[in-house]
Each structure stands twice: as C-alpha cells, then as structure tokens.
Design a protein around this motif. Structure first.
Motif, PDB file in Angstrom:
ATOM      1  N   PHE A 179       0.760  -1.098   0.023  1.00 35.14           N
ATOM      2  CA  PHE A 179       0.132  -0.046  -0.084  1.00 35.14           C
ATOM      3  C   PHE A 179       0.729   1.314  -0.104  1.00 35.14           C
ATOM      4  O   PHE A 179       1.143   1.850   1.065  1.00 35.14           O
ATOM      5  N   ASP A 180       1.526   1.543  -1.183  1.00 30.81           N
ATOM      6  CA  ASP A 180       2.330   2.899  -1.488  1.00 30.81           C
ATOM      7  C   ASP A 180       3.403   2.730  -0.203  1.00 30.81           C
ATOM      8  O   ASP A 180       3.767   3.604   0.392  1.00 30.81           O
ATOM      9  N   GLY A 181       4.207   1.652  -0.121  1.00 31.89           N
ATOM     10  CA  GLY A 181       5.257   1.633   0.573  1.00 31.89           C
ATOM     11  C   GLY A 181       5.279   0.726   2.133  1.00 31.89           C
ATOM     12  O   GLY A 181       6.010   0.556   2.850  1.00 31.89           O
ATOM     13  N   VAL A 182       4.016   0.603   2.520  1.00 29.18           N
ATOM     14  CA  VAL A 182       3.608  -0.161   3.579  1.00 29.18           C
ATOM     15  C   VAL A 182       3.030  -1.370   3.338  1.00 29.18           C
ATOM     16  O   VAL A 182       2.229  -1.497   2.315  1.00 29.18           O
ATOM     17  N   ARG A 183       3.267  -2.505   3.875  1.00 34.24           N
ATOM     18  CA  ARG A 183       2.776  -3.711   3.496  1.00 34.24           C
ATOM     19  C   ARG A 183       2.045  -4.416   4.592  1.00 34.24           C
ATOM     20  O   ARG A 183       2.492  -4.350   5.835  1.00 34.24           O
ATOM     21  N   LEU A 184       1.003  -5.075   4.150  1.00 30.01           N
ATOM     22  CA  LEU A 184       0.148  -5.925   4.869  1.00 30.01           C
ATOM     23  C   LEU A 184       0.187  -7.600   4.522  1.00 30.01           C
ATOM     24  O   LEU A 184       0.279  -7.615   3.226  1.00 30.01           O
ATOM     25  N   THR A 185      -0.038  -8.426   5.453  1.00 39.18           N
ATOM     26  CA  THR A 185      -0.141  -9.908   5.007  1.00 39.18           C
ATOM     27  C   THR A 185      -1.587 -10.147   5.406  1.00 39.18           C
ATOM     28  O   THR A 185      -2.050  -9.871   6.450  1.00 39.18           O
TER      29      THR A 185
END
Length: 128
Positions: free
Chosen positions: A84-90
C-alpha cells in the motif's frame, strides 16, 4: 473464557474494518504498520498517523493447503503480501479464484472472521 486483546493491533483491525485503515510514519518517512512505538528502521519515536491508501498491489502470494489449526477449516486459501504505497500488509485473499490470483492484482483491505475460530483476520478483496 476471558477475551484477550492485543491493544494497538486490535484498534488497527477495528479501524481497517470500518474503512479507516491507517499506518504510522516516522520523521525519516519510513512507513510502519501498527502496533509500533518506535521505528524499527531508525529508532525514531515521533510517529504520526496517515491514512492507508484505498487499494494496494499484491507483491507475493501462496496457496496454503496444510494450515495451522487456527485456519484448519479455511484451507485451502491464498495468503498474500500487499503493498500500500510503501507499507505492506499480510492477509488472506478472498473474492478471487485461487488459480487467478496474480502478482500485481489490485486489492482492498478489510477485516473478516476466519472460518475455523471466528477470529478477526485481514482480508484482501478485488479493488473495483
């Protein structure tokens, strides 16, 4: 049985479920997902909250056929990491046939219950 909460993580899940996802950013512009008290990259403790973008892009995924007991009734399922524009979620991908999930797919993030334990889990659905 007593409900155990994870404080800041539960607050993050609640916000994501309400369509108000957020992330944290330090003074050096490192994007962080809650819960965090300090930036793991630079140690900065002056974190500010920013809105999580409405959609993100799948950067990797795998289909889980042999799950942990917590997800036993959910298998098989696709787990993905979404940027998400540079931050990541799993989270778990739903609403896309497992064979059709591809790197680069645009998805939105929400929170739904898993089938096995009815616990909250991060879920990705196709972006419209």
């Amino acid at each position: 049985m007593t409900d155990v909460t994870n404080g800041e993580y539960d607050a993050f899940l609640d916000a994501l479920a309400e369509g108000e996802g957020y992330y944290l950013v330090c003074e050096n512009d490192h994007g962080l997902l809650p819960p965090r008290r300090a930036c793991p990259h630079c140690g900065d403790r002056d974190l500010t909250e920013r809105d999580l973008p409405a959609s993100g892009e799948i950067v990797t995924h795998t289909t889980v056929f042999v799950p942990t007991p917590q997800f036993e009734d959910d298998a098989p399922y696709v787990t993905a990491v979404v940027d998400f524009d540079g931050v990541r979620l799993t989270g778990v991908v739903r609403g896309i046939d497992q064979a059709d999930v591809e790197i680069g797919d645009r998805v939105t993030a929400t929170v739904e219950s898993n089938e096995t334990t009815d616990e909250q889990t991060i879920v990705f659905r196709p972006a419209e």
